[in-house]
Design a protein around this motif. Structure first.
Motif, PDB file in Angstrom:
ATOM      1  N   THR A 254     -31.575   7.768  62.784  1.00 39.36           N
ATOM      2  CA  THR A 254     -31.007   8.401  63.635  1.00 39.36           C
ATOM      3  C   THR A 254     -29.628   7.918  64.116  1.00 39.36           C
ATOM      4  N   LEU A 255     -28.887   7.283  63.044  1.00 36.67           N
ATOM      5  CA  LEU A 255     -27.495   6.692  63.069  1.00 36.67           C
ATOM      6  C   LEU A 255     -26.668   7.950  63.949  1.00 36.67           C
ATOM      7  N   THR A 256     -25.860   7.469  65.055  1.00 36.99           N
ATOM      8  CA  THR A 256     -24.991   8.593  65.488  1.00 36.99           C
ATOM      9  C   THR A 256     -23.533   7.624  65.851  1.00 36.99           C
ATOM     10  N   TRP A 257     -22.506   8.246  65.984  1.00 36.56           N
ATOM     11  CA  TRP A 257     -21.340   7.587  66.385  1.00 36.56           C
ATOM     12  C   TRP A 257     -21.474   6.613  67.469  1.00 36.56           C
ATOM     13  N   ARG A 258     -22.039   7.264  68.331  1.00 34.73           N
ATOM     14  CA  ARG A 258     -22.217   6.481  69.638  1.00 34.73           C
ATOM     15  C   ARG A 258     -22.727   5.100  69.312  1.00 34.73           C
ATOM     16  N   ASP A 259     -23.622   4.856  68.253  1.00 35.00           N
ATOM     17  CA  ASP A 259     -24.509   3.585  68.071  1.00 35.00           C
ATOM     18  C   ASP A 259     -23.438   2.306  67.803  1.00 35.00           C
ATOM     19  N   TYR A 260     -22.059   2.826  67.176  1.00 31.79           N
ATOM     20  CA  TYR A 260     -21.094   1.823  66.964  1.00 31.79           C
ATOM     21  C   TYR A 260     -20.644   1.023  68.194  1.00 31.79           C
ATOM     22  N   ALA A 261     -20.514   2.069  69.299  1.00 32.18           N
ATOM     23  CA  ALA A 261     -19.784   1.400  70.347  1.00 32.18           C
ATOM     24  C   ALA A 261     -20.911   1.163  71.681  1.00 32.18           C
ATOM     25  N   PHE A 262     -21.986   1.765  71.667  1.00 33.19           N
ATOM     26  CA  PHE A 262     -22.910   1.906  72.696  1.00 33.19           C
ATOM     27  C   PHE A 262     -24.322   1.970  72.304  1.00 33.19           C
ATOM     28  N   PRO A 263     -24.759   0.916  71.562  1.00 28.88           N
ATOM     29  CA  PRO A 263     -26.157   0.918  71.001  1.00 28.88           C
ATOM     30  C   PRO A 263     -27.266   1.125  72.239  1.00 28.88           C
ATOM     31  N   GLU A 264     -28.172   1.704  71.916  1.00 31.98           N
ATOM     32  CA  GLU A 264     -29.172   1.890  72.854  1.00 31.98           C
ATOM     33  C   GLU A 264     -29.881   0.717  73.388  1.00 31.98           C
ATOM     34  N   ALA A 267     -28.931  -5.388  73.697  1.00 29.19           N
ATOM     35  CA  ALA A 267     -28.760  -6.735  72.812  1.00 29.19           C
ATOM     36  C   ALA A 267     -28.026  -6.508  71.421  1.00 29.19           C
ATOM     37  N   ALA A 268     -27.901  -5.216  71.121  1.00 22.51           N
ATOM     38  CA  ALA A 268     -27.327  -5.168  69.704  1.00 22.51           C
ATOM     39  C   ALA A 268     -25.871  -4.829  69.826  1.00 22.51           C
ATOM     40  N   SER A 269     -25.148  -5.004  71.274  1.00 24.31           N
ATOM     41  CA  SER A 269     -23.607  -4.563  71.359  1.00 24.31           C
ATOM     42  C   SER A 269     -23.007  -5.634  70.464  1.00 24.31           C
ATOM     43  N   GLY A 270     -21.889  -4.813  69.759  1.00 23.54           N
ATOM     44  CA  GLY A 270     -21.255  -5.822  69.153  1.00 23.54           C
ATOM     45  C   GLY A 270     -21.656  -6.208  67.658  1.00 23.54           C
ATOM     46  N   LYS A 271     -22.969  -5.406  67.472  1.00 25.30           N
ATOM     47  CA  LYS A 271     -23.392  -5.721  66.029  1.00 25.30           C
ATOM     48  C   LYS A 271     -23.479  -4.394  65.291  1.00 25.30           C
ATOM     49  N   SER A 272     -23.586  -4.520  64.019  1.00 21.38           N
ATOM     50  CA  SER A 272     -23.449  -3.593  63.120  1.00 21.38           C
ATOM     51  C   SER A 272     -24.800  -2.796  63.080  1.00 21.38           C
ATOM     52  N   PRO A 273     -24.734  -1.348  63.540  1.00 18.79           N
ATOM     53  CA  PRO A 273     -26.064  -0.736  63.574  1.00 18.79           C
ATOM     54  C   PRO A 273     -26.832  -0.436  62.336  1.00 18.79           C
ATOM     55  N   VAL A 274     -26.270  -0.840  61.150  1.00 20.31           N
ATOM     56  CA  VAL A 274     -26.753  -0.749  59.793  1.00 20.31           C
ATOM     57  C   VAL A 274     -27.167  -2.188  59.383  1.00 20.31           C
ATOM     58  N   GLU A 275     -26.517  -3.380  59.647  1.00 25.19           N
ATOM     59  CA  GLU A 275     -26.865  -4.561  59.356  1.00 25.19           C
ATOM     60  C   GLU A 275     -26.715  -5.144  60.792  1.00 25.19           C
ATOM     61  N   THR A 276     -27.805  -5.179  61.490  1.00 26.14           N
ATOM     62  CA  THR A 276     -28.228  -5.519  62.880  1.00 26.14           C
ATOM     63  C   THR A 276     -27.899  -7.045  63.094  1.00 26.14           C
ATOM     64  N   SER A 277     -28.131  -7.970  62.031  1.00 23.74           N
ATOM     65  CA  SER A 277     -27.682  -9.252  62.201  1.00 23.74           C
ATOM     66  C   SER A 277     -26.423  -9.678  62.145  1.00 23.74           C
ATOM     67  N   HIS A 278     -25.488  -8.731  61.579  1.00 22.20           N
ATOM     68  CA  HIS A 278     -24.095  -9.210  61.394  1.00 22.20           C
ATOM     69  C   HIS A 278     -23.206  -8.296  62.362  1.00 22.20           C
TER      70      HIS A 278
END
Length: 763
Positions: A254-264, A267-278
């Protein structure tokens, strides 16, 4: 409006009996001695003389020269092709009323039903008078016992030249326009309380088209920002294009552009939506910053995001440049490969709606323009990036298929660019143009109710006369009457057999309107100058808001603009708090709460702001802003906010109150005109007539307000060292990965209040 030149001062109306008659003891005797007397109607056929004086300045009471509206014509000689001596525009739609009040020597103090009406149509043509011959005589029937005259008229409308039409100007812009010029319930009414004059809305019935353009532009931005790899768009990323072999199980379905800036997940803010630990990778950061800048609009703090056509193009150019940089970059991780592919998808979507020069090297996109309106409508209808959270996708755009969006809304609807701005609904994930708004904070307390229909053309030049009579039992020819205002108001200029404050009798042979005819509208004279050779922008505050670790001005200091004669250009003046409708005495109708902005963009040679000294003046016709309710409530008269619409031609971008104003972009600075400001001198009131509004006894209430009919208010706006910090109407700052009141004002009441420099914006 264009620079206004000197106008002949208006004097008065005179009435002269056609046939001389002697004093009679009865109407019957009058009928015998005066064949023009009609005993059935109790009227005498009389000559009606309209006198206009030119080249004179009236003197009030203490011999203080009083520059009033009569000193100025409505348009320049270039607009009328008239010589200086032919600048008078004439008067049309003239109406004269007569009545008999209980005692002589009175003008009307309140609306009433008049006894006789004369529709005089175009009583005097443009250029029909000069400095030595200023009268026109017609015949009409004057009722006996008449002791009060009331006059209305308006200047003859001019036309725009071919060059002005090419600039997008109409005769309404140049000469003003009234939606209603309704005198006592035209065409034959006598009840003065039915009189009203209304400003004309600029949108002129095109609200639906205007809204549809806004709806489509907002829809296009919504789809672009919702570009995604989810649902039907979910794809594998081919290894041969991206170096890395990325399969569908290596990024969220469900990856969208928004996920990079404002993840749902916060706690994932500032993290890669693809590599969530990075943490976000560099290419991901660029996409995140671009999304955040586009959709973070601080509406609660008063930010106005520019939504006019060319601002949209500037925004898309900057956004596309960021996307193109990511699209053409070499990814160094699988997460960046996903970001690169998303950038390709965004690029393809932008191309459906816009065209431009897009370098394959990842450099800045240039020459951005709209695709044809037909193509935009078609692409939007089939675009599957419309978010479900936004509700039903808008349709029905055939109405605007011939509209040019780059011209919106200035040239296409003759509106201020500030009439179109938008916000972003983070819950619906959609852009929406603001429907009820306060353009650049000009509206005052009623701003929340203002819409695009609240933008008005300037008022027209209108005339108002309300007077008792001066009469003589001798016959005088038209050439006798004084030809100037100063002479007309000077009793010594009249022979001794003339009697003031009287009424028409059977013995009367000559009648004159005792008081002058004056303007019913007021006038704003606007000049602009710089208060400093170098102007500071709002860079430090903007950057500190983004990066709180910037603790003092040595970190990211404010940028400076060294001004010259082309740094900024004045293209419009917006005046807030204008009543749409005024009544019989040209003061606002208390029961009508319709307020709005007068927008004047026929600026002409006032547009240039010199490096030193002030600009040429611009003149805008307005209605009197007397507030009767404030008087009843014991409150002061209203402040008025004026917005200057300016273009940034400084050669550099600068930060306004909330965001960036690009070189070539439009912005607004606000000035406050406060009639209660300390230190103002008092108004010099006319001594030969009472100015509305009236007390019950007919005297003037003498309440100073910012705009008063027949008076010119002068405002010298100063763009000070810190004014740019308060500039409104901005675009998102997409140049990096990483807008209160802004004018000082010198307001001067001609014949009255004189403001010193006033620093606004709390500084």
């Amino acid at each position: 409006m264009k620079k206004i030149k000197q106008l002949a001062l208006m004097s008065a109306i005179a009435l002269t009996g056609v046939v001389g008659f002697t004093s009679c003891s009865s109407n019957e005797e009058a009928a015998i001695t005066n064949p023009n007397y009609n005993p059935e109607t109790n009227e005498v056929i009389a000559k009606f003389m309209f006198n206009v004086s030119s080249g004179n300045t009236p003197t009030y009471g203490d011999a203080q020269s009083a520059p009033r509206m009569e000193d100025i014509t409505r348009q320049s000689s270039a607009a009328t092709q008239a010589t200086e001596d032919e600048r008078f525009r004439g008067i049309e739609k003239a109406v004269l009323f007569t009545t008999h009040q209980g005692s002589d020597g009175k003008h009307l103090a309140a609306a009433t039903t008049m006894e006789k009406r004369f529709d005089l149509s175009r009583i005097i043509s443009a250029g029909a008078i000069d400095k030595t011959k200023s009268s026109r005589v017609i015949e009409t029937s004057l009722p006996l016992n008449t002791n009060t005259l009331l006059f209305y008229g308006k200047a003859i409308e001019g036309s725009a030249s071919a060059a002005e039409v090419e600039e997008g100007l109409t005769s309404y812009d140049l000469f003003g326009h009234l939606e209603e010029f309704n005198v006592a319930g035209d065409p034959d009414g006598l009840d003065i309380s039915a009189t009203n004059f209304e400003l004309s809305p600029r949108i002129n019935g095109n609200v639906t088209k205007f809204r549809k353009i806004e709806e489509l532009l907002a829809g296009v931005l919504t789809c672009i920002m919702n570009t995604n790899l989810s649902g039907d768009n979910h794809v594998n990323l081919p290894a041969e294009r991206y170096t890395f072999d990325v399969s569908t199980d290596e990024y969220p379905a469900t990856l969208t552009w928004r996920d990079y800036a404002f993840p749902e997940d916060a706690a994932a803010s500032g993290k890669s939506p693809v590599e969530t630990s990075h943490v976000l990778y560099p290419l991901e950061i660029k996409l995140a910053d671009a999304y955040r800048e586009m959709t973070t609009i601080k509406q609660a703090e008063g930010e106005l995001r520019a939504g006019y056509g060319t601002a949209i193009l500037e925004t898309i150019q900057d956004l596309w440049s960021v996307v193109n940089e990511v699209r053409c970059a070499t990814p160094f991780s699988k997460a960046e490969a996903v970001a690169k592919y998303l950038a390709v998808r965004i690029h393809e979507r932008i191309k459906e709606y816009f065209n431009g020069e897009v370098p394959s090297t990842g450099q800045q996109v240039t020459e951005v323009g709209f695709e044809s309106t037909t193509n935009i409508i078609g692409h939007f209808a089939s675009d599957n990036a419309w978010p479900a959270s936004a509700g039903t996708k808008p349709t029905g755009f055939d109405l605007i298929k011939d509209q040019l969006f780059a011209d919106f809304p200035h040239y296409s609807f003759h509106l201020a660019s500030g009439a179109a701005h938008y916000l972003f609904d983070s819950d619906k994930k959609k852009f929406e143009y603001v429907q009820n708004y306060n353009t650049s904070a000009v509206g005052g307390d009623a701003a929340a109710a203002f819409t695009v229909e609240s933008y008005f053309y300037p008022a027209e030049l209108v005339y108002f006369g309300n007077s008792a009579l001066r009469a003589s039992n001798s016959e005088y020819k038209a050439s006798f009457y004084p030809q100037t205002v100063s002479a007309w108001d000077d009793d010594s200029q009249w022979p001794a057999d003339w009697v003031k404050n009287t009424h028409v009798t059977a013995a009367t042979q000559s009648v004159a309107m005792q008081n002058d005819i004056n303007y019913g509208t007021s006038l704003l004279k606007t000049t602009v100058k710089y208060g400093a050779a170098k102007l500071k922008d709002n860079n430090h505050a903007i950057q500190k808001d983004k990066y709180p670790e910037l603790v003092d001005d040595t970190n990211e200091p404010d940028n400076e603009i060294t001004v010259n004669g082309t740094s900024f250009q004045l293209i419009g003046v917006l005046v807030g708090g204008q009543s749409k409708k005024v009544g019989w005495d040209f003061t606002p109708i208390a029961t009508d709460n319709s307020m709005g902005y007068v927008y004047d963009y026929a600026i002409g040679n006032a547009s240039s702001i010199p490096a030193t000294g002030e600009s040429n003046p611009n003149y805008t016709l307005l209605f009197d802003n007397y507030n009767a309710k404030a008087v009843a409530d014991g409150k002061q008269q209203d402040k008025v906010y004026v917005a200057l619409e300016l273009v940034n031609n400084s050669g550099q971008d600068f930060y306004g109150l909330h965001n960036i104003i690009r070189n070539g972009g439009i912005f607004y600075l606000i000035g406050e005109l406060d009639p209660e400001k300390s230190g103002l001198n008092t108004i010099t009131w006319p001594t030969h007539h009472a100015l509305p509004p009236y007390n019950a006894d007919g005297t003037s209430k003498k309440i100073a307000r910012v705009f008063m009919q027949d008076y010119m208010t002068s405002a010298n706006f100063v763009i000070g060292e810190n004014s740019l910090k308060h500039a409104y109407l901005t675009v998102p700052d997409l140049r990096y990965s990483s807008l209160t009141l802004g004018l000082s004002v010198d307001l001067h009441w001609s014949t009255g209040l004189n403001f010193g420099d006033v620093i606004l914006g709390g500084n």
